[in-house]
Write a protein that holds these residues in place. Structure first.
Motif, PDB file in Angstrom:
ATOM      1  N   TYR A   1     -51.778  39.759 -13.947  1.00 22.13           N
ATOM      2  CA  TYR A   1     -50.841  40.226 -14.969  1.00 22.13           C
ATOM      3  C   TYR A   1     -51.394  40.053 -16.372  1.00 22.13           C
ATOM      4  N   GLN A   2     -52.395  39.157 -16.537  1.00 14.51           N
ATOM      5  CA  GLN A   2     -53.049  39.027 -17.842  1.00 14.51           C
ATOM      6  C   GLN A   2     -54.238  39.978 -17.978  1.00 14.51           C
ATOM      7  N   GLN A   3     -54.799  40.373 -16.861  1.00 20.37           N
ATOM      8  CA  GLN A   3     -55.941  41.285 -16.912  1.00 20.37           C
ATOM      9  C   GLN A   3     -55.497  42.713 -17.234  1.00 20.37           C
ATOM     10  N   TRP A   4     -54.363  43.119 -16.716  1.00 18.02           N
ATOM     11  CA  TRP A   4     -53.854  44.477 -16.959  1.00 18.02           C
ATOM     12  C   TRP A   4     -52.400  44.380 -17.423  1.00 18.02           C
ATOM     13  N   PRO A   5     -52.188  43.931 -18.631  1.00 18.25           N
ATOM     14  CA  PRO A   5     -50.792  43.751 -19.096  1.00 18.25           C
ATOM     15  C   PRO A   5     -50.050  45.069 -19.280  1.00 18.25           C
ATOM     16  N   GLU A   6     -50.764  46.186 -19.443  1.00 24.69           N
ATOM     17  CA  GLU A   6     -50.071  47.464 -19.654  1.00 24.69           C
ATOM     18  C   GLU A   6     -49.316  47.935 -18.410  1.00 24.69           C
ATOM     19  N   LEU A   7     -49.624  47.377 -17.252  1.00 30.59           N
ATOM     20  CA  LEU A   7     -48.931  47.767 -16.024  1.00 30.59           C
ATOM     21  C   LEU A   7     -47.673  46.949 -15.759  1.00 30.59           C
TER      22      LEU A   7
ATOM     23  N   LEU B   1     -44.485  47.970 -13.214  1.00 28.83           N
ATOM     24  CA  LEU B   1     -44.423  47.277 -11.936  1.00 28.83           C
ATOM     25  C   LEU B   1     -43.177  46.409 -11.813  1.00 28.83           C
ATOM     26  N   ASP B   2     -42.591  46.011 -12.922  1.00 25.70           N
ATOM     27  CA  ASP B   2     -41.322  45.284 -12.848  1.00 25.70           C
ATOM     28  C   ASP B   2     -40.219  46.138 -12.234  1.00 25.70           C
ATOM     29  N   TYR B   3     -40.267  47.440 -12.475  1.00 20.81           N
ATOM     30  CA  TYR B   3     -39.301  48.345 -11.857  1.00 20.81           C
ATOM     31  C   TYR B   3     -39.736  48.779 -10.460  1.00 20.81           C
ATOM     32  N   TYR B   4     -41.039  48.932 -10.282  1.00 16.96           N
ATOM     33  CA  TYR B   4     -41.525  49.390  -8.979  1.00 16.96           C
ATOM     34  C   TYR B   4     -41.243  48.377  -7.880  1.00 16.96           C
ATOM     35  N   VAL B   5     -41.262  47.099  -8.207  1.00 14.51           N
ATOM     36  CA  VAL B   5     -41.050  46.082  -7.183  1.00 14.51           C
ATOM     37  C   VAL B   5     -39.625  46.110  -6.629  1.00 14.51           C
TER      38      VAL B   5
ATOM     39  N   VAL C   1     -45.707  47.615  -3.037  1.00 10.01           N
ATOM     40  CA  VAL C   1     -44.784  46.516  -3.303  1.00 10.01           C
ATOM     41  C   VAL C   1     -45.469  45.177  -3.056  1.00 10.01           C
ATOM     42  N   GLY C   2     -46.227  45.064  -1.964  1.00  6.00           N
ATOM     43  CA  GLY C   2     -46.917  43.804  -1.688  1.00  6.00           C
ATOM     44  C   GLY C   2     -47.918  43.440  -2.757  1.00  6.00           C
ATOM     45  N   LEU C   3     -48.739  44.392  -3.188  1.00  7.25           N
ATOM     46  CA  LEU C   3     -49.726  44.115  -4.240  1.00  7.25           C
ATOM     47  C   LEU C   3     -49.053  43.849  -5.579  1.00  7.25           C
ATOM     48  N   THR C   4     -47.874  44.462  -5.798  1.00  2.00           N
ATOM     49  CA  THR C   4     -47.159  44.193  -7.050  1.00  2.00           C
ATOM     50  C   THR C   4     -46.689  42.746  -7.120  1.00  2.00           C
ATOM     51  N   THR C   5     -46.234  42.187  -6.012  1.00  5.22           N
ATOM     52  CA  THR C   5     -45.818  40.781  -6.018  1.00  5.22           C
ATOM     53  C   THR C   5     -47.000  39.848  -6.286  1.00  5.22           C
ATOM     54  N   VAL C   6     -48.190  40.218  -5.830  1.00  4.57           N
ATOM     55  CA  VAL C   6     -49.384  39.421  -6.142  1.00  4.57           C
ATOM     56  C   VAL C   6     -49.733  39.565  -7.618  1.00  4.57           C
ATOM     57  N   TYR C   7     -49.615  40.768  -8.154  1.00  7.13           N
ATOM     58  CA  TYR C   7     -49.908  41.007  -9.569  1.00  7.13           C
ATOM     59  C   TYR C   7     -48.975  40.200 -10.465  1.00  7.13           C
ATOM     60  N   ILE C   8     -47.677  40.219 -10.143  1.00  7.19           N
ATOM     61  CA  ILE C   8     -46.713  39.493 -10.972  1.00  7.19           C
ATOM     62  C   ILE C   8     -46.896  37.988 -10.841  1.00  7.19           C
TER      63      ILE C   8
END
Length: 347
Positions: A64-70, A74-78, A190-197
């Motif tokens: 989440y710090q490497q790609w903050p623009e996403l 992704l907060d809505y996509y999850v 969704v799974g990768l988004t939870t890892v990103y967050i």
């Protein structure tokens, strides 16, 4: 003119013949392989193997710090992995399908899958008690049996089951292929988004994918139970409808209230013209009175119009030319001219 798209939205005249999937050898093989993968992930985390080290490397990388623009997107996509919103959306679609096809199977399959998901995933979550990345206490540890509830990932397993139900219930091979690809893409994201967050370890997501797939593969074992439940629900509905028809009282015909003038004229006319006949019902008598009163009023109006003089408003009455008296004789003088006075004779 109706198009094929709108025609497909109509309710089918009779329930279609739906063949429920069976537990084939291919499906059994997939179920066994997925179960082995599931157990391997659990064992690898319990013994704090290389998989736990990979979890920590990904967490310390802080995507989440490497790609903050996403982050905002992704907060809505999850949300596509949250059980409440996704279950409501899919239930609406399957409810329409149940109404169109005269069957409760789509809704019953969804309910069975969600029940299995809550029981299996919830039991493992509470039993293993793993803490999430934000609550980890020691670097490199598996954080097991510490009172947590994130292993396996509920968002990931729910995305696999909820969106995979659409592919499971598809009626054509083409629709099944497209919906399978869609559900796999959504659940993977969704799974990768939870890892990103940072709310789940990578191993949580792997176990969530396996848990959701196991539920979808095991659904054919529950098809006989679903069929019996549907038949029982329809039987109860028919019994309830029959009971309502038996209890519902017969509704007696109610007389129609009329004004006194119309009712009196109709009764008088009916008594003078009609001869005694078989007794009629109250509704028939009222109808006869109304018809008689209407005919009487119509005849009275016609007679009044026949005796009414017609006056043309455009032309005023014209007096006849000349006087009405015949012309006077020439020997007679006009009455307006005074005649000479006669001498009075007398003795």
């Amino acid at each position: 003119m109706r198009t094929d798209i709108f025609a497909r939205l109509d309710r089918e005249p009779e329930p279609p013949k739906i063949v429920a999937p069976r537990m084939s050898r291919h499906r059994i093989a997939l179920f066994g392989g997925t179960l082995a993968f599931y157990l391997a992930i659990v064992f690898a985390v319990l013994v704090t193997s290389w998989l736990v080290a990979l979890d920590w490397k990904v967490m310390l990388f802080r995507p989440y710090q490497q790609w903050p623009e996403l982050h905002a997107f992704l907060d809505y996509y999850v949300v596509l992995g949250q059980r409440g919103p996704t279950a409501v959306m899919v239930a609406c679609w399957l409810g329409w399908r149940s109404w169109r096809q005269h069957t409760l199977r789509p809704l019953l399959v969804l309910g069975t899958a969600l029940l299995l998901l809550n029981v299996t995933v919830g039991a493992v979550k509470l039993g293993l008690g793993r803490l999430g990345p934000h609550y980890a206490t020691q670097i490199g540890s598996a954080e097991m049996f510490a009172g947590g509830d994130i292993f396996p990932s509920g968002h990931t397993a729910n995305a696999v089951v909820t969106w995979g139900i659409l592919a499971y219930l598809a009626t054509t091979p083409r629709a099944r292929r497209y919906l399978s690809a869609l559900s796999a893409t959504v659940s993977l994201g969704v799974g990768l988004t939870t890892v990103y967050i940072g709310t789940h370890w990578l191993s949580d997501v792997l176990l969530g994918w396996a848990a959701g797939l196991l539920i979808l593969l095991a659904l054919p074992w529950f098809e006989p139970l679903i069929a019996r439940t549907e038949s029982w629900i329809f039987d109860v509905r028919e019994q309830w409808r029959a009971r309502r028809r038996a209890v519902r009282p017969a509704v007696a015909p109610q007389p129609v209230l009329l004004p006194q003038s119309i009712a009196g004229e109709g009764a008088a006319f009916a008594g003078a013209a009609a001869t005694p006949a078989a007794p009629a019902t109250a509704a028939a008598q009222v109808a006869t009175g109304v018809a008689t009163a209407t005919a009487t009023a119509t005849a009275t109006g016609a007679r009044a119009r026949a005796h009414t003089p017609t006056v043309c408003p455009e032309r005023p009455p014209v007096a006849p030319a000349g006087g009405r008296r015949p012309p006077q004789h020439p020997d007679h003088g006009s009455r307006t001219t005074a005649s000479p006075a006669r001498p009075m004779t007398g003795g």
